[in-house]
Write a protein that holds these residues in place. Structure first.
Motif, PDB file in Angstrom:
ATOM      1  N   TYR A   1       0.834  -1.188   0.000  1.00 31.27           N
ATOM      2  CA  TYR A   1       0.000   0.000   0.000  1.00 31.27           C
ATOM      3  C   TYR A   1       0.872   1.241   0.000  1.00 31.27           C
ATOM      4  O   TYR A   1       1.925   1.250   0.620  1.00 31.27           O
ATOM      5  N   THR A   6      -4.731   4.740  -0.123  1.00 28.04           N
ATOM      6  CA  THR A   6      -5.807   3.815   0.212  1.00 28.04           C
ATOM      7  C   THR A   6      -6.494   4.303   1.478  1.00 28.04           C
ATOM      8  O   THR A   6      -5.927   5.074   2.248  1.00 28.04           O
ATOM      9  N   GLU A   7      -7.714   3.839   1.681  1.00 27.88           N
ATOM     10  CA  GLU A   7      -8.449   4.202   2.881  1.00 27.88           C
ATOM     11  C   GLU A   7      -9.013   2.926   3.503  1.00 27.88           C
ATOM     12  O   GLU A   7      -9.718   2.166   2.848  1.00 27.88           O
ATOM     13  N   LEU A   8      -8.673   2.708   4.746  1.00 19.08           N
ATOM     14  CA  LEU A   8      -9.187   1.579   5.499  1.00 19.08           C
ATOM     15  C   LEU A   8     -10.224   2.128   6.468  1.00 19.08           C
ATOM     16  O   LEU A   8      -9.902   2.965   7.315  1.00 19.08           O
ATOM     17  N   LEU A  10     -12.606   1.475   9.502  1.00 18.97           N
ATOM     18  CA  LEU A  10     -12.801   0.546  10.607  1.00 18.97           C
ATOM     19  C   LEU A  10     -13.693   1.148  11.681  1.00 18.97           C
ATOM     20  O   LEU A  10     -13.444   2.265  12.096  1.00 18.97           O
ATOM     21  N   ALA A  12     -16.052  -1.622   9.465  1.00 21.16           N
ATOM     22  CA  ALA A  12     -16.732  -1.511   8.169  1.00 21.16           C
ATOM     23  C   ALA A  12     -18.172  -1.048   8.413  1.00 21.16           C
ATOM     24  O   ALA A  12     -18.830  -1.515   9.332  1.00 21.16           O
ATOM     25  N   ARG A  40      -5.624 -12.989   7.982  1.00 20.83           N
ATOM     26  CA  ARG A  40      -6.605 -12.010   7.508  1.00 20.83           C
ATOM     27  C   ARG A  40      -7.460 -12.694   6.450  1.00 20.83           C
ATOM     28  O   ARG A  40      -6.946 -13.195   5.455  1.00 20.83           O
ATOM     29  N   ASP A  42      -9.985 -11.977   3.694  1.00 20.67           N
ATOM     30  CA  ASP A  42     -10.482 -10.860   2.890  1.00 20.67           C
ATOM     31  C   ASP A  42     -11.782 -11.252   2.208  1.00 20.67           C
ATOM     32  O   ASP A  42     -11.872 -12.311   1.580  1.00 20.67           O
ATOM     33  N   ASP A  66      -2.852  -3.464   7.098  1.00 20.54           N
ATOM     34  CA  ASP A  66      -4.179  -3.502   7.712  1.00 20.54           C
ATOM     35  C   ASP A  66      -4.149  -3.941   9.172  1.00 20.54           C
ATOM     36  O   ASP A  66      -4.902  -3.409   9.996  1.00 20.54           O
ATOM     37  N   MET A  70      -6.169  -2.428  12.312  1.00 24.38           N
ATOM     38  CA  MET A  70      -7.249  -3.199  12.929  1.00 24.38           C
ATOM     39  C   MET A  70      -7.021  -3.338  14.432  1.00 24.38           C
ATOM     40  O   MET A  70      -7.968  -3.245  15.221  1.00 24.38           O
TER      41      MET A  70
END
Length: 96
Positions: A1, A6-8, A10, A12, A40, A42, A66, A70
């Motif tokens: 990444y 990118t955008e995570l 959390l 979701a 993980r 996915d 990630d 997380m």
């Protein structure tokens, strides 16, 4: 990444019933494959249904990975996570 590319998000933004379904599916997969410590799972959601994309048994731990994000969202320190993984690791002479 690439940082900033990118955008995570959390946790979701899923409805509670779908969240429970996804968490249960990930847990079932983890147990079915007899995984240990950290993996993980996915998934993607299409038309309200979860689809498994991959199982990553060696997820990254870099600043843009990630898993650290997380852990932070779950209120778990990276150090505590690593100690728990080491304590759960197989040892010579001890059954896995």
């Amino acid at each position: 990444y690439t940082q900033g590319m990118t955008e995570l998000i959390l946790p979701a933004p899923l409805p509670p019933a779908l969240t429970a379904r996804v968490e249960g599916l990930a847990r079932d997969i983890f147990n079915a494959f007899e995984l240990r410590n950290c993996a993980r799972i996915d998934l993607m959601i299409q038309d309200g249904a979860p689809w498994v994309l991959e199982i990553n048994t060696q997820p990254g731990m870099t600043a843009t990975s990630d898993i650290p994000a997380m852990l932070k969202a779950a209120g778990v320190g990276v150090g505590a996570f690593l100690v728990a993984n080491l304590e759960n690791a197989p040892h010579p002479g001890r059954a896995a």
